[in-house]
Design an enzyme around this catalytic site. Structure first.
Site, mmCIF file in Angstrom:
data_model
loop_
_atom_site.group_PDB
_atom_site.id
_atom_site.type_symbol
_atom_site.label_atom_id
_atom_site.label_comp_id
_atom_site.label_asym_id
_atom_site.label_seq_id
_atom_site.Cartn_x
_atom_site.Cartn_y
_atom_site.Cartn_z
ATOM 1 C CE LYS A 128 -68.252 -64.889 61.685
ATOM 2 N NZ LYS A 128 -68.243 -66.306 62.013
ATOM 3 C CE1 TYR A 161 -62.932 -66.017 64.647
ATOM 4 C CE2 TYR A 161 -63.324 -68.380 64.820
ATOM 5 C CZ TYR A 161 -62.546 -67.307 64.395
ATOM 6 O OH TYR A 161 -61.382 -67.551 63.696
ATOM 7 C CG HIS A 167 -59.519 -74.698 65.810
ATOM 8 N ND1 HIS A 167 -58.600 -73.702 65.603
ATOM 9 C CD2 HIS A 167 -58.902 -75.857 65.485
ATOM 10 C CE1 HIS A 167 -57.478 -74.239 65.147
ATOM 11 N NE2 HIS A 167 -57.641 -75.540 65.060
ATOM 12 N N PRO A 212 -61.073 -59.618 56.787
ATOM 13 C CG PRO A 212 -58.888 -60.222 56.229
ATOM 14 C CD PRO A 212 -59.883 -59.120 56.088
ATOM 15 C CE1 TYR A 252 -58.661 -63.496 63.928
ATOM 16 C CE2 TYR A 252 -59.006 -65.322 65.435
ATOM 17 C CZ TYR A 252 -59.218 -64.726 64.205
ATOM 18 O OH TYR A 252 -59.994 -65.370 63.259
HETATM 19 P P1 RFL Z 1 -64.910 -66.098 44.820
HETATM 20 O O1 RFL Z 1 -64.161 -67.115 45.605
HETATM 21 O O2 RFL Z 1 -64.221 -64.848 44.461
HETATM 22 O O3 RFL Z 1 -65.393 -66.842 43.505
HETATM 23 C C1 RFL Z 1 -65.933 -66.124 42.427
HETATM 24 C C2 RFL Z 1 -65.665 -66.908 41.174
HETATM 25 O O4 RFL Z 1 -66.213 -66.195 40.091
HETATM 26 C C3 RFL Z 1 -65.268 -66.175 39.041
HETATM 27 N N1 RFL Z 1 -65.533 -65.027 38.181
HETATM 28 C C4 RFL Z 1 -66.149 -65.126 36.988
HETATM 29 N N2 RFL Z 1 -66.686 -66.172 36.331
HETATM 30 C C5 RFL Z 1 -67.219 -65.946 35.110
HETATM 31 N N3 RFL Z 1 -67.220 -64.709 34.525
HETATM 32 C C6 RFL Z 1 -66.702 -63.632 35.147
HETATM 33 N N4 RFL Z 1 -66.682 -62.447 34.548
HETATM 34 C C7 RFL Z 1 -66.143 -63.806 36.437
HETATM 35 N N5 RFL Z 1 -65.542 -62.984 37.313
HETATM 36 C C8 RFL Z 1 -65.194 -63.744 38.357
HETATM 37 C C9 RFL Z 1 -63.922 -66.104 39.725
HETATM 38 O O5 RFL Z 1 -62.846 -66.542 38.895
HETATM 39 C C10 RFL Z 1 -64.162 -67.022 40.918
HETATM 40 O O6 RFL Z 1 -63.800 -68.360 40.653
HETATM 41 O O7 RFL Z 1 -66.296 -65.697 45.520
HETATM 42 P P2 RFL Z 1 -67.325 -66.558 46.409
HETATM 43 O O8 RFL Z 1 -67.606 -67.881 45.776
HETATM 44 O O9 RFL Z 1 -68.408 -65.623 46.736
HETATM 45 O O10 RFL Z 1 -66.516 -66.920 47.746
HETATM 46 C C11 RFL Z 1 -66.154 -65.915 48.627
HETATM 47 C C12 RFL Z 1 -64.808 -66.220 49.245
HETATM 48 O O11 RFL Z 1 -63.881 -66.623 48.265
HETATM 49 C C13 RFL Z 1 -64.263 -64.987 49.963
HETATM 50 O O12 RFL Z 1 -65.275 -64.355 50.734
HETATM 51 C C14 RFL Z 1 -63.113 -65.269 50.898
HETATM 52 O O13 RFL Z 1 -62.086 -65.990 50.296
HETATM 53 C C15 RFL Z 1 -62.593 -63.927 51.394
HETATM 54 N N6 RFL Z 1 -61.263 -64.056 51.878
HETATM 55 C C16 RFL Z 1 -61.105 -64.571 53.104
HETATM 56 N N7 RFL Z 1 -62.193 -64.926 53.816
HETATM 57 C C17 RFL Z 1 -62.054 -65.467 55.025
HETATM 58 O O14 RFL Z 1 -63.055 -65.807 55.647
HETATM 59 N N8 RFL Z 1 -60.782 -65.626 55.547
HETATM 60 C C18 RFL Z 1 -59.645 -65.314 54.841
HETATM 61 O O15 RFL Z 1 -58.549 -65.509 55.309
HETATM 62 C C19 RFL Z 1 -59.781 -64.757 53.569
HETATM 63 N N9 RFL Z 1 -58.691 -64.422 52.859
HETATM 64 C C20 RFL Z 1 -60.153 -63.673 51.098
HETATM 65 C C21 RFL Z 1 -58.873 -63.891 51.611
HETATM 66 C C22 RFL Z 1 -60.316 -63.104 49.827
HETATM 67 C C23 RFL Z 1 -59.214 -62.724 49.069
HETATM 68 N N10 RFL Z 1 -59.465 -62.099 47.792
HETATM 69 C C24 RFL Z 1 -60.803 -61.969 47.295
HETATM 70 C C25 RFL Z 1 -58.550 -61.457 46.992
HETATM 71 C C26 RFL Z 1 -57.764 -63.559 50.862
HETATM 72 C C27 RFL Z 1 -57.925 -62.970 49.584
HETATM 73 C C28 RFL Z 1 -56.666 -62.655 48.836
HETATM 74 C C1 PHB Z 2 -56.847 -68.172 57.663
HETATM 75 O O1 PHB Z 2 -56.460 -69.225 58.206
HETATM 76 O O2 PHB Z 2 -56.535 -67.893 56.502
HETATM 77 C C2 PHB Z 2 -57.639 -67.203 58.461
HETATM 78 C C3 PHB Z 2 -58.117 -67.570 59.701
HETATM 79 C C4 PHB Z 2 -58.848 -66.651 60.448
HETATM 80 C C5 PHB Z 2 -59.093 -65.396 59.933
HETATM 81 C C6 PHB Z 2 -58.640 -65.051 58.689
HETATM 82 C C7 PHB Z 2 -57.899 -65.951 57.944
HETATM 83 O O3 PHB Z 2 -59.791 -64.516 60.683
#
Ligand code: RFL
Ligand code: PHB
Length: 389
Positions: free
Chosen positions: A296, A384, A72, A292, A200
């Site tokens: 990032k 970004y 993108h 989100p 957005y």
């Molecule tokens: P993760 O992905 O939460 O992975 C952490 C892992 O640790 C495990 N864990 C344990 N393991 C052993 N013992 C314990 N007691 C433990 N407790 C937890 C968990 O099961 C998991 O597998 O963290 P990590 O690796 O730092 O990665 C970060 C990303 O996952 C996170 O920043 C993003 O997904 C945030 N996020 C989003 N970020 C974006 O950039 N764009 C998005 O659209 C976006 N949507 C989201 C999201 C985070 C969400 N969360 C946390 C609920 C949507 C959701 C719903």
């Molecule tokens: C997504 O595709 O899940 C997404 C993309 C951009 C964002 C947040 C989430 O800023």
């Protein structure tokens, strides 16, 4: 059990770190609370910065991402029926890759399997111990018995609710937090994305985002009250509301269909300082959360992994501990810049319940400045696509 680097959490941060270290001959064991299927069923981020994509390649797991991810070179910003484009490529020479977190995690698990790396799933009661000594270890329940894992270092990659952060004494830890008075209702549907780039949108009815996973899979979000539940939003209501929040010509060509996933995420900004205590190093959501809006969350997890990986490499290969000593400061310097960007993107694009007429005018001016001013667009584009590591 003994390993060099014990990694708590088998999410993207933990798995990427383990793969990078493995390729350098540094041993790791990953302890994960959930099953692999559970980890792979989480629908989360979709946008990868240039630096993240580079790390995936460096880890030897960039093949499918490069073949199937979408480059993108810009994004669209809408304000009611008006829309403009921010051209990342023209402004910075860079771009982002659209490739889902689920796919990143799947690729990393497959690479770890192929390399014979050890990942223990369904570990309970994981607890880092003696992290401020030279002999840290972790205790945990697995396979019906208590286990002890001795190690040189512990990487706390266990997400926001994991135990690692709690191992930093309360009197040492400072937590910075900001919550927002709304959430994002996300929906995944097997429909073609409404546009080939992300849109957005700040509308009078609230924020909306049109994103995607591939040509046949769309990801849409709308700002919603925190008290809402996905059950309050039948598919038809979601599509109707989305259409009202994006420019009319776009709403007309939006293809709708049944949802295959729907969830609500609250928005939060959070940072824990320091990110290191003795031989424990926090990475990713364990140390910080961003709203989100700037895409990032996953990317900041990767930048921590980058710094920690290089610091561990210098320790094991060159007996140089400077990177480890400076890890927290180095990681936090970039984290705070990303926090600022995510907070700003959130402020400029959402409608706040308590927004005064003055606030609204300032927001409109912010958007108009961004639309008309190349320097402002460049600042957005640089952030970004991702600040340099
Ligand atoms: P993760 O992905 O939460 O992975 C952490 C892992 O640790 C495990 N864990 C344990 N393991 C052993 N013992 C314990 N007691 C433990 N407790 C937890 C968990 O099961 C998991 O597998 O963290 P990590 O690796 O730092 O990665 C970060 C990303 O996952 C996170 O920043 C993003 O997904 C945030 N996020 C989003 N970020 C974006 O950039 N764009 C998005 O659209 C976006 N949507 C989201 C999201 C985070 C969400 N969360 C946390 C609920 C949507 C959701 C719903
Ligand atoms: C997504 O595709 O899940 C997404 C993309 C951009 C964002 C947040 C989430 O800023």
């Amino acid at each position: 059990m003994r390993t060099q680097v014990a990694i708590i959490g088998g999410g993207p941060a933990g798995l990427l770190l383990s793969q990078l270290l493995h390729n350098q001959g540094i041993e790791t064991i990953v302890l994960e609370r959930r099953t692999r299927d559970y980890v792979l069923s989480r629908i989360r981020a979709g946008v990868l910065e240039t630096g993240f994509a580079g790390l995936m390649r460096e880890a030897g797991v960039g093949g499918r991402m490069d073949a199937e991810g979408y480059v993108h070179a810009g994004t669209r910003i809408a304000h009611n029926d008006e829309m403009f484009r921010v051209d990342f490529e023209a402004l910075t020479g860079g771009h982002v890759l659209v490739y889902g977190q689920t796919e990143v995690t799947r690729d990393l698990y497959e690479a770890r399997d192929a390399a014979g790396g050890q990942t223990l799933h369904e570990c309970a009661g994981v607890k880092p111990r003696d992290v401020d000594t030279d002999q840290p270890f972790i205790t945990f329940l697995h396979g019906g018995k208590m286990n002890r894992l001795d190690c040189d270092f512990i990487a706390g990659c266990d997400g926001f609710y994991g135990p690692s952060r709690q191992a930093i004494p309360e009197e040492v830890r400072t937590e910075f937090e900001k919550t927002y008075p709304f959430g994002w209702l996300g929906m995944l549907s097997e429909t073609p994305p409404v546009d080939h780039e992300l849109v957005y949108s700040n509308s009078d009815r609230g924020f909306a985002l049109c994103s995607m996973r591939n040509e046949g899979l769309s990801r849409y979000y709308i700002q919603c009250p925190l008290a809402d539940s996905p059950d309050d939003w039948p598919d038809e209501d979601f599509w109707e509301e989305l259409k009202r929040r994006i420019p009319a010509e776009m709403a007309e060509r939006l293809v709708t269909g049944p949802s295959i996933e729907k969830s609500i995420a609250p928005l939060r900004s959070y940072v824990c300082e320091p990110m290191r205590w003795g031989r424990l190093f926090l990475c990713g959501d364990a140390a910080h959360i961003v709203p989100p809006t700037g895409a990032k969350g996953l990317n900041t997890a990767a930048s921590d992994v980058n710094y920690l990986y290089r610091a561990l490499l210098a320790h094991y290969k060159d007996n140089d501990d400077e990177g480890l000593e400076r890890y927290s400061d180095t990681a936090l310097a970039r984290i705070w810049k990303t926090q600022r960007f995510s907070w700003w993107m959130t402020n400029v694009l959402h409608r706040y319940p308590e927004q005064s007429p003055f606030d609204l005018r300032v927001q409109q001016a912010d958007l108009a400045y961004l639309r008309d001013n190349e320097t402002a667009q460049k600042a957005l584009a640089e952030n970004y696509i991702g600040l340099p590591y």
